[in-house]
Design a protein around this motif. Structure first.
Motif, mmCIF file in Angstrom:
data_model
loop_
_atom_site.group_PDB
_atom_site.id
_atom_site.type_symbol
_atom_site.label_atom_id
_atom_site.label_comp_id
_atom_site.label_asym_id
_atom_site.label_seq_id
_atom_site.Cartn_x
_atom_site.Cartn_y
_atom_site.Cartn_z
ATOM 1 N N LYS A 53 0.826 -1.207 0.000
ATOM 2 C CA LYS A 53 0.000 0.000 0.000
ATOM 3 C C LYS A 53 0.863 1.261 0.000
ATOM 4 N N ARG A 56 3.523 0.850 -3.785
ATOM 5 C CA ARG A 56 3.170 0.370 -5.122
ATOM 6 C C ARG A 56 3.103 1.476 -6.174
ATOM 7 N N THR A 61 -0.820 -0.911 -8.613
ATOM 8 C CA THR A 61 -2.131 -0.613 -8.035
ATOM 9 C C THR A 61 -3.233 -1.223 -8.893
#
Length: 174
Positions: A53, A56, A61
């Motif tokens: 999270k 990326r 994503t």
């Protein structure tokens, strides 16, 4: 047809999987595509999920969103046993290097013993740790850049994986 594996994919691959043709970017992107296109899953513990999270790329994503939509995220909560092995068996700077990626080892041992990471320094430390911790020797560790062809072939056809891709120190055998 290859088996369907749950692969631990380090956040460094998520970060570097951009849209350029630079070897790091294209290799990381190729690995993610090989996982997706061949029916494999990504295995994620909470620590790895948080790293993804945070780090990326835009490509990663979108890739992760497609994997979620396909229900190909294997959410795991492995026991954190590797930290103890690291502290008990390594020294000095190697402890810090290994602790940073201990969750990758714990996760790999929980699922199909496959790690994709571009961190060759951590890999070499875990190979050293495998001298005293035999369970690590079952783990295959692929670098998305240097091992691009072998990892793609393995994910496509479930072929033979040479010993050098396992977490095995030079002085040990599988």
């Amino acid at each position: 047809m290859a088996n369907n594996y749950s692969v631990i994919i380090d956040a460094d691959i998520a970060r570097s999987s951009g849209m350029t043709e630079h070897p790091r970017s294209s290799g990381s992107r190729a690995l993610l595509n090989a996982v997706s296109q061949n029916g494999h899953m990504i295995a994620m513990c909470p620590t790895l999920g948080a790293e993804w999270k945070k780090h990326r790329s835009i490509f990663a994503t979108k890739w992760l969103a497609s994997m979620i939509a396909k229900k190909r995220i294997n959410r795991i909560n492995p026991q954190a046993t590797t930290k103890t092995l690291i502290v008990d068996n390594l020294k000095d700077k190697k402890i810090a290097i290994a602790l940073k990626d201990a969750h990758l080892i714990d996760g790999a041992l929980e699922v199909d013993c496959i790690i994709a990471s571009n961190d060759d320094i951590a890999r070499s430390v875990f190979c050293e740790l495998s001298i005293t911790c035999g369970s690590l020797r079952a783990i295959k560790w692929f670098n998305a850049i240097a091992d691009r062809e072998i990892v793609t072939d393995y994910l496509v056809s479930d072929g033979f994986v040479p010993k050098k891709y396992y977490l095995v120190a030079e002085t040990t055998a599988i």
